[in-house]
Design an enzyme around this catalytic site. Structure first.
Site, PDB file in Angstrom:
ATOM      1  N   GLY A  13     -19.054 -33.643  -4.396  1.00 14.86           N
ATOM      2  CA  GLY A  13     -18.636 -32.806  -5.537  1.00 14.86           C
ATOM      3  C   GLY A  13     -19.821 -32.335  -6.355  1.00 14.86           C
ATOM      4  O   GLY A  13     -19.793 -32.352  -7.583  1.00 14.86           O
ATOM      5  N   SER A  15     -21.110 -29.293  -6.569  1.00 11.99           N
ATOM      6  CA  SER A  15     -21.177 -27.866  -6.916  1.00 11.99           C
ATOM      7  C   SER A  15     -20.891 -27.581  -8.382  1.00 11.99           C
ATOM      8  O   SER A  15     -21.287 -26.546  -8.910  1.00 11.99           O
ATOM      9  CB  SER A  15     -20.198 -27.072  -6.046  1.00 11.99           C
ATOM     10  OG  SER A  15     -18.938 -27.716  -6.016  1.00 11.99           O
ATOM     11  N   ARG A  16     -20.168 -28.507  -9.035  1.00 14.02           N
ATOM     12  CA  ARG A  16     -19.782 -28.237 -10.428  1.00 14.02           C
ATOM     13  C   ARG A  16     -19.820 -29.531 -11.253  1.00 14.02           C
ATOM     14  O   ARG A  16     -19.815 -30.636 -10.716  1.00 14.02           O
ATOM     15  CB  ARG A  16     -18.377 -27.641 -10.490  1.00 14.02           C
ATOM     16  CG  ARG A  16     -18.313 -26.247  -9.903  1.00 14.02           C
ATOM     17  CD  ARG A  16     -16.959 -25.602 -10.053  1.00 14.02           C
ATOM     18  NE  ARG A  16     -15.967 -26.154  -9.151  1.00 14.02           N
ATOM     19  CZ  ARG A  16     -14.826 -26.723  -9.543  1.00 14.02           C
ATOM     20  NH1 ARG A  16     -14.546 -26.818 -10.821  1.00 14.02           N
ATOM     21  NH2 ARG A  16     -13.973 -27.205  -8.658  1.00 14.02           N
ATOM     22  N   VAL A  65     -13.680 -34.549   1.040  1.00 13.12           N
ATOM     23  CA  VAL A  65     -13.816 -36.013   0.952  1.00 13.12           C
ATOM     24  C   VAL A  65     -12.528 -36.748   1.322  1.00 13.12           C
ATOM     25  O   VAL A  65     -12.558 -37.934   1.605  1.00 13.12           O
ATOM     26  CB  VAL A  65     -14.293 -36.487  -0.439  1.00 13.12           C
ATOM     27  CG1 VAL A  65     -15.692 -35.989  -0.753  1.00 13.12           C
ATOM     28  CG2 VAL A  65     -13.302 -36.124  -1.534  1.00 13.12           C
ATOM     29  N   TYR A 156      -3.716 -40.044 -11.429  1.00 13.13           N
ATOM     30  CA  TYR A 156      -5.174 -40.029 -11.648  1.00 13.13           C
ATOM     31  C   TYR A 156      -5.671 -41.411 -12.099  1.00 13.13           C
ATOM     32  O   TYR A 156      -6.660 -41.945 -11.570  1.00 13.13           O
ATOM     33  CB  TYR A 156      -5.492 -38.962 -12.700  1.00 13.13           C
ATOM     34  CG  TYR A 156      -6.950 -38.795 -13.020  1.00 13.13           C
ATOM     35  CD1 TYR A 156      -7.794 -38.083 -12.165  1.00 13.13           C
ATOM     36  CD2 TYR A 156      -7.490 -39.319 -14.200  1.00 13.13           C
ATOM     37  CE1 TYR A 156      -9.133 -37.908 -12.474  1.00 13.13           C
ATOM     38  CE2 TYR A 156      -8.825 -39.144 -14.519  1.00 13.13           C
ATOM     39  CZ  TYR A 156      -9.642 -38.431 -13.647  1.00 13.13           C
ATOM     40  OH  TYR A 156     -10.979 -38.262 -13.952  1.00 13.13           O
ATOM     41  N   ALA A 158      -4.294 -44.337 -11.710  1.00 11.77           N
ATOM     42  CA  ALA A 158      -4.185 -45.326 -10.631  1.00 11.77           C
ATOM     43  C   ALA A 158      -5.336 -45.155  -9.639  1.00 11.77           C
ATOM     44  O   ALA A 158      -5.936 -46.138  -9.185  1.00 11.77           O
ATOM     45  CB  ALA A 158      -2.842 -45.181  -9.917  1.00 11.77           C
ATOM     46  N   LYS A 160      -8.271 -43.981 -10.271  1.00  7.81           N
ATOM     47  CA  LYS A 160      -9.536 -44.355 -10.915  1.00  7.81           C
ATOM     48  C   LYS A 160      -9.625 -45.871 -11.135  1.00  7.81           C
ATOM     49  O   LYS A 160     -10.718 -46.447 -11.118  1.00  7.81           O
ATOM     50  CB  LYS A 160      -9.690 -43.603 -12.241  1.00  7.81           C
ATOM     51  CG  LYS A 160      -9.868 -42.103 -12.059  1.00  7.81           C
ATOM     52  CD  LYS A 160     -11.143 -41.791 -11.319  1.00  7.81           C
ATOM     53  CE  LYS A 160     -11.356 -40.323 -11.048  1.00  7.81           C
ATOM     54  NZ  LYS A 160     -12.617 -40.051 -10.361  1.00  7.81           N
ATOM     55  N   ILE A 189     -15.464 -35.212 -20.877  1.00 11.09           N
ATOM     56  CA  ILE A 189     -16.747 -34.554 -20.587  1.00 11.09           C
ATOM     57  C   ILE A 189     -16.481 -33.068 -20.386  1.00 11.09           C
ATOM     58  O   ILE A 189     -15.479 -32.681 -19.760  1.00 11.09           O
ATOM     59  CB  ILE A 189     -17.407 -35.160 -19.321  1.00 11.09           C
ATOM     60  CG1 ILE A 189     -17.460 -36.699 -19.397  1.00 11.09           C
ATOM     61  CG2 ILE A 189     -18.793 -34.567 -19.100  1.00 11.09           C
ATOM     62  CD1 ILE A 189     -18.264 -37.294 -20.533  1.00 11.09           C
TER      63      ILE A 189
END
Ligand code: NAP
Length: 248
Positions: A13, A15-16, A65, A156, A158, A160, A189
């Site tokens: 990841g 690219s951004r 991924v 999300y 779960a 993480k 962020i």
């Protein structure tokens, strides 16, 4: 005299957002860097060009991924082009937010596939070589949502939380081989991922942050680079929050 070889880092990841900032930071720190992106080739090309400006060798490659074969091919290409991987950073991640009562099966599985399986795929693909070389540093991106939970993000959060348990378990397994595994758990962020927060929601989010601002991707990259480096040689299995104090 033999030419001094740069250390090699692989970032998913890149690219951004946080992954992009990490690629640039590691290149500045003297690593050769391979990174993947999912679709945004234009952004990836720009990052690759900017990172190469630091004098580093850069490999940008499309890879999904959530697909083991795609990640294996990425790792093989990185090893062939740049050499054995010293540092692996998993920054690829997605959100598909909804209250559980409205959660679609596809959104549940997609978030798990990219966020949690993605970490498994990369770590599984690099760890054996690191074990053979008795050295390596892995930094996985979790989230404060994975530590405390967040309404609207059961999928999300779960995924993480899974990354934290995965990383701590792996740290216990491979510490004896000189491999460190750490987790970074950011709060809000300023990236494309949080750009969807608008108006009242954004105001409320910021009100919950004691420092009253969003973090910058470069601030997270700084922490990732520290954990990746030998300066953090005695840190493993840690979950470091970078969240403006949101969890106090
Ligand atoms: P972002 O700006 O949305 O960027 C996501 C990156 O992941 C992009 O490079 C994207 O590639 C790549 N990606 C997405 N799905 C992929 C896949 N299936 N295979 C390969 N690459 C894929 O995200 P971010 O805000 O920088 O977040 C980076 C990480 O930090 C994520 O794991 C996220 O969960 C975590 N995090 C972020 C925040 C935050 O507030 N931003 C907070 C806590 C944790 P393309 O450009 O090709 O789409």
């Amino acid at each position: 005299m033999a030419e001094k070889k740069n250390r090699v880092a692989l970032v998913t990841g890149g690219s951004r957002g946080i992954g992009r900032a990490t690629v640039l930071r590691l290149a500045q720190d003297g690593y050769d860097v391979a990174f993947c992106y999912q679709a945004n080739q234009e952004a990836a090309d720009t990052v690759a060009k900017e990172a190469a400006g630091s004098g580093a060798r850069i490999l940008a490659r499309r890879a999904d991924v959530s697909d083991m074969e795609s990640v294996r091919a990425l790792v093989r290409a990185a090893e062939q082009e740049l050499g054995p991987i010293d540092v692996a950073v998993t920054a690829a991640g997605i959100t598909r937010d909804n209250p559980l009562v409205m959660m679609g099966d596809h959104d549940w599985h997609q978030v798990m596939d990219v966020n949690l399986d993605g970490v498994y795929h990369l770590c599984r693909s690099v760890v054996f070589e690191m074990m053979k070389r008795k050295s390596g540093s892995i930094v996985n991106l979790s989230s404060v949502a994975g530590v405390y939970g967040h309404a609207g993000q059961t999928n999300y959060a779960a995924s993480k939380a899974g990354i934290i348990a995965f990383s701590r378990s792996l740290a216990k397994e491979v510490g004896r081989y000189g491999i460190r595994v750490n987790t970074v758990a950011p709060g809000f962020i300023e990236t494309d991922m949080t750009a969807v927060l608008e108006g009242k929601t954004r105001k409320e989010a910021l009100a919950s942050v004691p420092l009253r601002r969003m973090g910058q991707p470069e601030e997270v990259a700084d922490l990732v680079a520290y954990l990746a480096s030998d300066r953090a040689a005695y840190i493993t299995g840690a979950v470091l929050q970078i969240d403006g104090g949101i969890a106090i």
